[in-house]
Design a protein around this motif. Sequence first.
Motif, PDB file in Angstrom:
ATOM      1  N   PRO A 126       8.724   1.816   3.992  1.00  0.00           N
ATOM      2  CA  PRO A 126       9.097   0.667   4.824  1.00  0.00           C
ATOM      3  C   PRO A 126      10.222  -0.214   4.268  1.00  0.00           C
ATOM      4  O   PRO A 126      11.086  -0.645   5.032  1.00  0.00           O
ATOM      5  N   GLU A 127      10.251  -0.489   2.989  1.00  0.00           N
ATOM      6  CA  GLU A 127      11.261  -1.377   2.421  1.00  0.00           C
ATOM      7  C   GLU A 127      12.123  -0.622   1.417  1.00  0.00           C
ATOM      8  O   GLU A 127      11.638   0.275   0.725  1.00  0.00           O
ATOM      9  N   PHE A 128      13.399  -1.005   1.305  1.00  0.00           N
ATOM     10  CA  PHE A 128      14.299  -0.311   0.392  1.00  0.00           C
ATOM     11  C   PHE A 128      13.854  -0.472  -1.062  1.00  0.00           C
ATOM     12  O   PHE A 128      13.929   0.468  -1.842  1.00  0.00           O
ATOM     13  N   ARG A 129      13.380  -1.655  -1.409  1.00  0.00           N
ATOM     14  CA  ARG A 129      12.907  -1.878  -2.783  1.00  0.00           C
ATOM     15  C   ARG A 129      11.749  -0.924  -3.117  1.00  0.00           C
ATOM     16  O   ARG A 129      11.693  -0.362  -4.205  1.00  0.00           O
ATOM     17  N   GLU A 130      10.855  -0.762  -2.171  1.00  0.00           N
ATOM     18  CA  GLU A 130       9.732   0.163  -2.357  1.00  0.00           C
ATOM     19  C   GLU A 130      10.230   1.612  -2.409  1.00  0.00           C
ATOM     20  O   GLU A 130       9.682   2.440  -3.132  1.00  0.00           O
ATOM     21  N   ALA A 131      11.281   1.905  -1.644  1.00  0.00           N
ATOM     22  CA  ALA A 131      11.859   3.251  -1.658  1.00  0.00           C
ATOM     23  C   ALA A 131      12.468   3.566  -3.023  1.00  0.00           C
ATOM     24  O   ALA A 131      12.321   4.690  -3.528  1.00  0.00           O
ATOM     25  N   VAL A 132      13.124   2.584  -3.649  1.00  0.00           N
ATOM     26  CA  VAL A 132      13.685   2.794  -4.988  1.00  0.00           C
ATOM     27  C   VAL A 132      12.562   3.022  -5.993  1.00  0.00           C
ATOM     28  O   VAL A 132      12.638   3.907  -6.842  1.00  0.00           O
ATOM     29  N   GLY A 164       4.755   9.633 -10.462  1.00  0.00           N
ATOM     30  CA  GLY A 164       4.005   9.538  -9.225  1.00  0.00           C
ATOM     31  C   GLY A 164       2.738   8.711  -9.338  1.00  0.00           C
ATOM     32  O   GLY A 164       1.647   9.229  -9.205  1.00  0.00           O
ATOM     33  N   TYR A 165       2.891   7.437  -9.604  1.00  0.00           N
ATOM     34  CA  TYR A 165       1.745   6.561  -9.829  1.00  0.00           C
ATOM     35  C   TYR A 165       0.733   6.568  -8.689  1.00  0.00           C
ATOM     36  O   TYR A 165      -0.438   6.431  -8.906  1.00  0.00           O
ATOM     37  N   GLY A 166       1.176   6.702  -7.477  1.00  0.00           N
ATOM     38  CA  GLY A 166       0.257   6.703  -6.346  1.00  0.00           C
ATOM     39  C   GLY A 166       0.051   5.331  -5.737  1.00  0.00           C
ATOM     40  O   GLY A 166      -0.615   5.197  -4.728  1.00  0.00           O
ATOM     41  N   ASP A 167       0.637   4.297  -6.349  1.00  0.00           N
ATOM     42  CA  ASP A 167       0.509   2.960  -5.780  1.00  0.00           C
ATOM     43  C   ASP A 167       1.605   2.678  -4.754  1.00  0.00           C
ATOM     44  O   ASP A 167       1.633   1.633  -4.146  1.00  0.00           O
ATOM     45  N   SER A 168       2.477   3.619  -4.561  1.00  0.00           N
ATOM     46  CA  SER A 168       3.537   3.513  -3.572  1.00  0.00           C
ATOM     47  C   SER A 168       3.350   4.649  -2.568  1.00  0.00           C
ATOM     48  O   SER A 168       3.218   5.810  -2.958  1.00  0.00           O
ATOM     49  N   ALA A 169       3.304   4.294  -1.303  1.00  0.00           N
ATOM     50  CA  ALA A 169       3.009   5.294  -0.272  1.00  0.00           C
ATOM     51  C   ALA A 169       4.276   5.714   0.466  1.00  0.00           C
ATOM     52  O   ALA A 169       5.216   4.945   0.613  1.00  0.00           O
ATOM     53  N   ILE A 170       4.263   6.949   0.929  1.00  0.00           N
ATOM     54  CA  ILE A 170       5.331   7.494   1.755  1.00  0.00           C
ATOM     55  C   ILE A 170       4.671   8.031   3.020  1.00  0.00           C
ATOM     56  O   ILE A 170       3.514   8.469   2.989  1.00  0.00           O
TER      57      ILE A 170
END
Length: 85
Positions: free
Chosen positions: A22-28, A39-45
């Motif tokens: 959803p957000e570019f910062r999260e994408a980075v 791949g921490y898993g705390d960030s979803a795709i």
Amino acid sequence: FLLHGLEIWLYALLFSKLGAVPEFREAVYFSTSSYGSIGYGDSAIAGQWKLLGAIEGINGSILLGWSVAFFVTVMARMLPPLTRR
């Protein structure tokens, strides 16, 4: 180092443009953790793009390994040979 960073940011831009994250910062953040194969898993795709995230992880592993091999080769040529007694 700069080329790895560029590739991470290009993947992040791709994830952002596809709407996979959803957000570019999260994408980075996702791209960085995937590229380093952490791949921490705390960030979803988004579900339909999970394979692309896995491909980035494999790509990152190969390129980081290649960089390490290159660095070791360069250092081996620069350092004097070890002599055995």
